[in-house]
Design an enzyme around this catalytic site. Sequence first.
Site, mmCIF file in Angstrom:
data_model
loop_
_atom_site.group_PDB
_atom_site.id
_atom_site.type_symbol
_atom_site.label_atom_id
_atom_site.label_comp_id
_atom_site.label_asym_id
_atom_site.label_seq_id
_atom_site.Cartn_x
_atom_site.Cartn_y
_atom_site.Cartn_z
ATOM 1 N N TYR A 53 -16.127 21.421 104.518
ATOM 2 C CA TYR A 53 -16.595 21.186 103.144
ATOM 3 C C TYR A 53 -17.829 22.021 102.827
ATOM 4 O O TYR A 53 -18.646 22.251 103.716
ATOM 5 C CB TYR A 53 -16.928 19.708 102.936
ATOM 6 C CG TYR A 53 -15.745 18.764 102.963
ATOM 7 C CD1 TYR A 53 -14.437 19.234 103.029
ATOM 8 C CD2 TYR A 53 -15.935 17.385 102.919
ATOM 9 C CE1 TYR A 53 -13.363 18.354 103.052
ATOM 10 C CE2 TYR A 53 -14.869 16.496 102.951
ATOM 11 C CZ TYR A 53 -13.597 16.985 103.024
ATOM 12 O OH TYR A 53 -12.546 16.103 103.053
ATOM 13 N N LEU A 238 -7.310 9.676 92.719
ATOM 14 C CA LEU A 238 -7.240 9.998 91.292
ATOM 15 C C LEU A 238 -6.419 11.268 91.070
ATOM 16 O O LEU A 238 -6.456 11.848 89.985
ATOM 17 C CB LEU A 238 -8.648 10.165 90.701
ATOM 18 C CG LEU A 238 -9.490 8.892 90.653
ATOM 19 C CD1 LEU A 238 -10.879 9.185 90.094
ATOM 20 C CD2 LEU A 238 -8.809 7.806 89.824
ATOM 21 N N THR A 244 -7.537 10.431 85.640
ATOM 22 C CA THR A 244 -8.621 10.037 84.731
ATOM 23 C C THR A 244 -8.230 10.244 83.271
ATOM 24 O O THR A 244 -8.872 9.694 82.370
ATOM 25 C CB THR A 244 -9.895 10.854 84.991
ATOM 26 O OG1 THR A 244 -9.663 12.233 84.625
ATOM 27 C CG2 THR A 244 -10.307 10.785 86.460
#
Length: 347
Positions: A53, A238, A244
Amino acid sequence: MKMRKLGRTGLDVSELCLGTMTWGSQNSEDEAHAQMSYALEAGINFFDTAEMYPTTPFKTETAGRTEEIIGTWLAEGGRRDKIVLATKVLGPGGHGVDEGRPIDAEKMRKACERSLKRLQTDHIDLYQIHWPNRGSYHFRQTWTYAPERQDTAKALDDIAEILETADALVREGKIGHFGLSNETVWGTAQYLRLAEAKGWPRVQSIQNEYSLLHRIFDTDFAELSHHEDVGLLSYSSLAAGLLTGKYEDGEIPEGSRRSINESMGGRMTDYLEPALGQYLDVARKHGLDPAQMALAFCLTRPFLTSVIIGATSMDQLKTCIDAAAVTLDDAVLEDIAQVHRRWPIPM
């Protein structure tokens, strides 16, 4: 914030886990520190990261930056013992890290040492294999997945070497527990079998994709999870922000994931739009925020240990955290079930 058991470790982890993969790319160090402090205050004690990351987008030269950002926050003092900290070692390919080598004892040990240094801690609570050496059907690879090409003996040897190394790292106090990510039912079962036979660390969790739009975990994996106490740490719950509603009607907000990766990692299929639209309609029908409905649904699943949430703004983070207080009634769950039957695997 409710707490749940992490496998058979005895650790209690929050039902929402703070994801971190935008820190160092879409989010600055200050923004990441603010997110961690807010999440901790809200009752989240579980943070998940990885040596590769940030990934939005991934660049070889920034790999490890997210762990460094977490490390500077932990170094401020008095916080390490409040956090269950999870990270991962890269699988083969690795986008240039360690020359893309598969995981072996040497690579795993070096990766763990690097993570400890970047995180500014002497131990990692949950150390995870990011994906298996033999390949994976995750990351939209379902359509080309060919397990019949795998070498069974090699796969079992790899698993044994990884578990033996994890055992050594546990004995040295560098990691507390062992977990998997982007694994299969067969792979997880082999880790469990070998660990029991050899007295090596047991798999305590499996971090795989799970959302309203991606429910592969519901069948065989759910059975294994129930019988073996290997709970799901769900990521992309999500669906990279699709659930969303912010991408409705072709909208692509500036700085959003889709503005960086138009295909959303292969999620933009011909089947996605009708399925997504119907889930958003369910949220509207019942007066629910669509993101909160999506996360609250995941929290209803019996195999779920923790839902990993990620945000690029504090408003998004607050919306996600508030989903823990949302209860879906039978009418909502039935409407969700009807959409799922029509569109079982839309991406």
